[in-house]
Motif scaffolding. Structure first.
Motif, short mmCIF file in Angstrom:
data_model
loop_
_atom_site.label_atom_id
_atom_site.label_comp_id
_atom_site.label_asym_id
_atom_site.label_seq_id
_atom_site.Cartn_x
_atom_site.Cartn_y
_atom_site.Cartn_z
N GLN A 1 0.86 -1.19 0.00
CA GLN A 1 0.00 0.00 0.00
C GLN A 1 0.89 1.24 0.00
N GLY B 1 -1.97 6.34 2.94
CA GLY B 1 -2.75 6.13 4.15
C GLY B 1 -4.21 6.51 3.95
N SER B 2 -4.97 6.51 5.04
CA SER B 2 -6.40 6.80 4.96
C SER B 2 -6.69 8.22 4.53
N ALA B 3 -5.74 9.15 4.71
CA ALA B 3 -5.91 10.54 4.30
C ALA B 3 -5.24 10.80 2.95
N HIS C 1 0.61 -4.87 3.82
CA HIS C 1 -0.44 -5.72 4.37
C HIS C 1 -0.11 -7.14 3.95
#
Length: 211
Positions: free
Chosen positions: A184, A187-189, A197
């Motif tokens: 990945q 990030g989430s932002a 992962h």
């Protein structure tokens, strides 16, 4: 440029009820979503502002946005699907099949990947997820030099495989395990955050010589 179109014939499964919810098709219509409206309204301005500051947007980022604005929109191409039994017709718009911005294609890819891992890769075996994050200097290094991540991934896999062998009480040289790693990059932002992962078989196979 005119839209591309093609015709496809299909046959409903035996016993299918044409009136049932499962047999009805509803087009996704992404152009009616808030995300699409925001990107359509502000994306050109964003490109102009970046160019004015001599910070052009990378080609792969432009491709994600450009393809998203075409995804699922009939005017950019579609299939004309006709049922051979009832002659019902549907128009199915082409999808972008991208991995970054498009929520529809991203969700479909996620579901297809999960099904493949469950049914074709791991099977009926316990699986544990491991998540490995890195300090900021290493994140920048892996983002600019992706080839540097390969040796690190090898070290991590050997460390986890050895730990699993120790937990199972099997000699490391005789223990065999398996893992699938997904890299990945954000990030989430949507911030730069290269991390891993990892899906590991929660145990080991012991290699034995036939007696």
């Amino acid at each position: 440029m005119p839209a591309l179109a093609a015709a496809v014939r299909w046959t409903a499964p035996d016993g299918a009820d044409a009136a049932s919810p499962a047999s009805r098709y509803a087009r996704h219509a992404p152009e009616r979503t808030l995300l699409y409206a925001l990107v359509q309204a502000h994306y050109p301005e964003f490109l102009e502002r970046q160019a004015a500051h001599d910070r052009p947007v990378p080609d792969y980022v432009r491709a994600e946005f450009d393809e998203y604005l075409r995804c699922g929109v009939l005017e950019h191409g579609f299939l004309r699907v006709v049922c051979e039994q009832c002659h019902a017709e549907r128009l199915v718009a082409f999808s972008c099949k991208k991995r970054g911005l498009c929520p529809s294609c991203g969700a479909r890819r996620m579901a297809e990947s999960a099904r493949h891992l469950v049914e074709e890769v791991f099977g009926e075996r316990p699986v544990r997820q491991w998540v490995l994050s890195f300090p900021y200097p290493l994140r920048f290094l892996f983002a600019s030099q992706p080839e540097a991540l390969g040796p690190v991934l090898g070290l991590v896999q050997r460390a986890i495989a050895g730990w699993l062998a120790d937990q199972a009480g099997v000699e490391r040289r005789a223990a065999r395990s398996g893992a699938v790693t997904l890299i990945q990059r954000f990030g989430s932002a949507l911030n730069l955050n290269v991390h891993l992962h990892m899906l590991w078989l929660d145990g080991v196979y012991e290699e034995r010589t036939a007696s």
